[in-house]
Design an enzyme around this catalytic site. Sequence first.
Site, PDB file in Angstrom:
ATOM      1  N   GLY A 147       0.834  -1.204   0.000  1.00 31.97           N
ATOM      2  CA  GLY A 147       0.000   0.000   0.000  1.00 31.97           C
ATOM      3  C   GLY A 147       0.864   1.247   0.000  1.00 31.97           C
ATOM      4  N   ASN A 148       0.270   2.366   0.288  1.00 30.12           N
ATOM      5  CA  ASN A 148       1.057   3.603   0.387  1.00 30.12           C
ATOM      6  C   ASN A 148       0.418   4.523   1.420  1.00 30.12           C
ATOM      7  OD1 ASN A 148      -0.870   5.478  -1.003  1.00 30.12           O
ATOM      8  ND2 ASN A 148      -0.500   4.033  -2.684  1.00 30.12           N
ATOM      9  N   HIS A 149       1.067   5.664   1.674  1.00 29.82           N
ATOM     10  CA  HIS A 149       0.658   6.529   2.781  1.00 29.82           C
ATOM     11  C   HIS A 149      -0.463   7.518   2.448  1.00 29.82           C
ATOM     12  CE1 HIS A 149       3.714   5.074   5.419  1.00 29.82           C
ATOM     13  NE2 HIS A 149       4.671   5.358   4.560  1.00 29.82           N
ATOM     14  N   ALA A 194      -4.015   7.558  -5.091  1.00 30.91           N
ATOM     15  CA  ALA A 194      -2.625   7.127  -5.273  1.00 30.91           C
ATOM     16  C   ALA A 194      -2.680   5.621  -5.550  1.00 30.91           C
ATOM     17  CB  ALA A 194      -1.827   7.427  -4.022  1.00 30.91           C
TER      18      ALA A 194
END
Length: 400
Positions: A209-211, A277
Site C-alpha cells: 500500500g502507500n501513505h 494514489a
Amino acid sequence: MVLEGKKIIVGVTGSIAAYKSAFLVRLLVKAGADVQVIMTLASEGFITPLTLSTLSGNPVLSTFIDNERGVWNNHVSSALWADVILIAPATSTTIGKLAHGISDNLLIAVCMSAKCPVLIAPAMDLDMWLHPSTQQNIAFLQTNGIRIIDPGYGELASGLIGEGRMEEPEKLLDILTKHFLFSGSLAGKKAMVTAGPTYESIDPVRFIGNHSTGKMGFAIAESLALRGADVTLVSGPTELTSHTKNIDVIKVKSSDEMLQSCLDNFTGSDITVMAAAVADYKPANLSKEKIKKNSKNLDISLTSTKDILAELGKQKHKEQILVGFALETENEIPNAIRKLESKNMDMIVLNSLQDKGAGFGYNTNKVTIIDRDKKITEFGLKPKSEVAEDIVSYIVNSLT
Ligand code: CTP
C-alpha cells in the site's frame, strides 16, 4: 476566499441583535467581501451608523435622501449593485413590510428592487416569532424565493427562553460562503472522484500500500458537491467518510476494484478527478495461504497494474473533463505535461514533494495546474480544502 470581491448588502433593523451585525460585517470584510450596510432608523437606537461604516469601510445608508451629504440614495442602483442581500437582524416589522410591499424605508425599497437573492435572519422575542402574522409573513416570503435563516433557541433579551435568537455571525458567514459556492452551479452535472491508496494483496493478511490518506480526493468531492454536482467518490481504504447528501461513496481495496468501479461510473460523468494514489504494481501471484517465514529472503514478483486514468483517457468523449494528478520529485513540469498528453487529460494537478508541507499526510498542499494548452497556474501552500476549492474553481471556469 469564496467571498473575495463579492458585493454584499447587510440590512440592519431595530433589534437588540443589531450588536451582532458589527461582528458579521467584520467577518465579511475580513473574508474579502465589499460590504454596504443599509440601516433602518429604528436600528440606529441599537447600534451607531459610525460603528458599521467604520467596520465596513463604506458610508452607511439609511434614508432615501441624505441631507447631510446632500445626495439621493438611489435604491435601484444599490439593489442592482449587490450580489446578495442579507438582513440580519430582521424584525417582525421588517418581515411584515417586505411580505406586504410596504417600501417606506430605503432597505425595503432596495430589497423590492433586487434581482439578486435576498436572505433574512429574523430576531425577536419568542411570542412575536410564533405569532400567526409573523409565521404567515415568513411562509409567504419563503414561497416567494426569500431564504429564511431560522432563528436559534436559547435565552432571549427579554429573559424568556425559546426560539427567536438571531443566528450567530460565524454561521451567517458560513451560509453566505456556501451560497456562493452553490451558485457556481454544477447542478445537474455528474462527477466522479477517486481518492486514497489502493491495497494490493500479497496473501490473506498482507498487502502493498502507500501513505495516501484520501484527504485531497475527499475535499475535491465535497467541493464539487457543494456546487451542486452529483458525485461518485471511489475511495481506496481510508478512515474518511462523507455524510454529504450528493456524494455517493464507493469503497474499494485494490487497483483492480478501483478500475472496475471507475469503468462502471465513467460514461455518465461530466467531470472526473483522479486523485487516488493507485499502486503501480501488484503481486504477480496472490498466495492463498499466509506466507510462512521459512527462508531468510523473500522475493515477491510484481506485475504492473492497469493505469486507470489512461484507460478512462482512451474512452473519454470531447465533452467530458478528465483531471489527473502527478506526484513528481524532479523535472516536474515536463513530466507532468508528458503524463497529461499520454493519458489524454484535460488538466493535470502537479504536486511536488520538494515543497515543504505538501503531499501525503499533511493537511496542506501546494499545487500547480497545467491545462491542455500548457498554461501553467501556480497556487500557494494552503489547507487541502482550499486547494480543492482552487481546483474545482479552475474546472468550473474551464466549462464556461
Ligand atoms: N493513476 C491511475 N492508475 C494507476 C496509476 C496512476 O489512475 N494505476 C493516476 C493517479 O490517480 C494520478 C495519475 O494517474 O491522477 C498520475 O499518477 P502518478 O503516480 O503521478 O504517475 P504515474 O503515471 O503512475 O507515473 P510514475 O509513477 O512513473 O511517475
